[in-house]
Scaffold this motif. Structure first.
Motif, mmCIF file in Angstrom:
data_model
loop_
_atom_site.group_PDB
_atom_site.id
_atom_site.type_symbol
_atom_site.label_atom_id
_atom_site.label_comp_id
_atom_site.label_asym_id
_atom_site.label_seq_id
_atom_site.Cartn_x
_atom_site.Cartn_y
_atom_site.Cartn_z
ATOM 1 N N TRP A 58 -10.403 -39.916 -53.415
ATOM 2 C CA TRP A 58 -10.408 -38.839 -52.430
ATOM 3 C C TRP A 58 -9.556 -39.170 -51.208
ATOM 4 N N ARG A 60 -6.588 -40.279 -51.085
ATOM 5 C CA ARG A 60 -5.214 -39.804 -51.272
ATOM 6 C C ARG A 60 -5.057 -38.390 -50.710
ATOM 7 N N ASP A 61 -6.027 -37.513 -50.996
ATOM 8 C CA ASP A 61 -5.971 -36.147 -50.464
ATOM 9 C C ASP A 61 -6.008 -36.152 -48.936
ATOM 10 N N HIS A 64 -2.529 -37.202 -47.712
ATOM 11 C CA HIS A 64 -1.564 -36.090 -47.801
ATOM 12 C C HIS A 64 -1.801 -35.070 -46.689
ATOM 13 N N ARG A 65 -3.066 -34.768 -46.463
ATOM 14 C CA ARG A 65 -3.392 -33.768 -45.446
ATOM 15 C C ARG A 65 -3.022 -34.245 -44.045
ATOM 16 N N GLU A 136 -15.650 -39.388 -46.893
ATOM 17 C CA GLU A 136 -15.356 -38.550 -48.064
ATOM 18 C C GLU A 136 -15.629 -37.068 -47.876
#
Length: 160
Positions: A58, A60-61, A64-65, A136
């Motif tokens: 999680w 990684r998301d 990116h954000r 998370e």
């Protein structure tokens, strides 16, 4: 020299290992303590994107954000990976923000965070630094985060 096998030189062994890696494709970055990706020091978009791509699960998301929010807020922001952490800064002005992966959260370090209004919630042993820890299932308050990024980009950056 019966019974002896030829020795491979260190240079030859290194070349052989490099050739094998090239044939297999790029090796995945090693994850250090807490899942922090080990990425070679580098400047620009590529090493930061390599770091984000190597963030586990999680996280990684989140990476990116955060990257997208920073780039959208500060077009032309300078990027680098140093000490296995992506850094964001202004050309010739130093770094204003860094990201680091830990076991249970992603830490955003605002190097002059004590000057931000309101201050990010995480305290530091360093006088000027403040942190934002993202777990998370945390919702990122994009308006507040981008306001901090904008403010931080206008402050004197850290020379690293």
């Amino acid at each position: 020299m019966a019974g002896k096998t030829p020795r491979t030189s260190a240079k030859g062994a290194k070349k052989s290992a490099t050739t094998k890696t090239a044939k297999r494709g790029a090796a995945k970055p090693r994850l250090l303590a807490g899942g922090n990706p080990q990425i070679a020091k580098g400047y620009g978009e590529a090493p930061v994107q390599a770091y984000i791509a190597a963030m586990p699960g999680w996280k990684r998301d989140v990476g990116h954000r955060l990257d997208a929010l920073i780039v959208r807020t500060i077009p032309g922001v300078h990027k680098a990976v140093k000490w296995n952490s992506p850094l964001y800064g202004m050309d010739g002005e130093g770094w204003f923000l860094g990201i680091h992966v830990f076991t249970r959260y992603v830490k955003v370090a605002f190097f002059r965070g004590a000057s931000l209004c309101p201050m990010p919630p995480g305290e530091s042993k360093q006088q000027h630094m403040r942190y934002l820890d993202i777990h998370e299932n945390d919702e990122i308050d994009e308006a507040r985060f981008t306001a901090w990024v904008k403010q931080a980009s206008r402050l004197p950056g850290e020379r690293m």
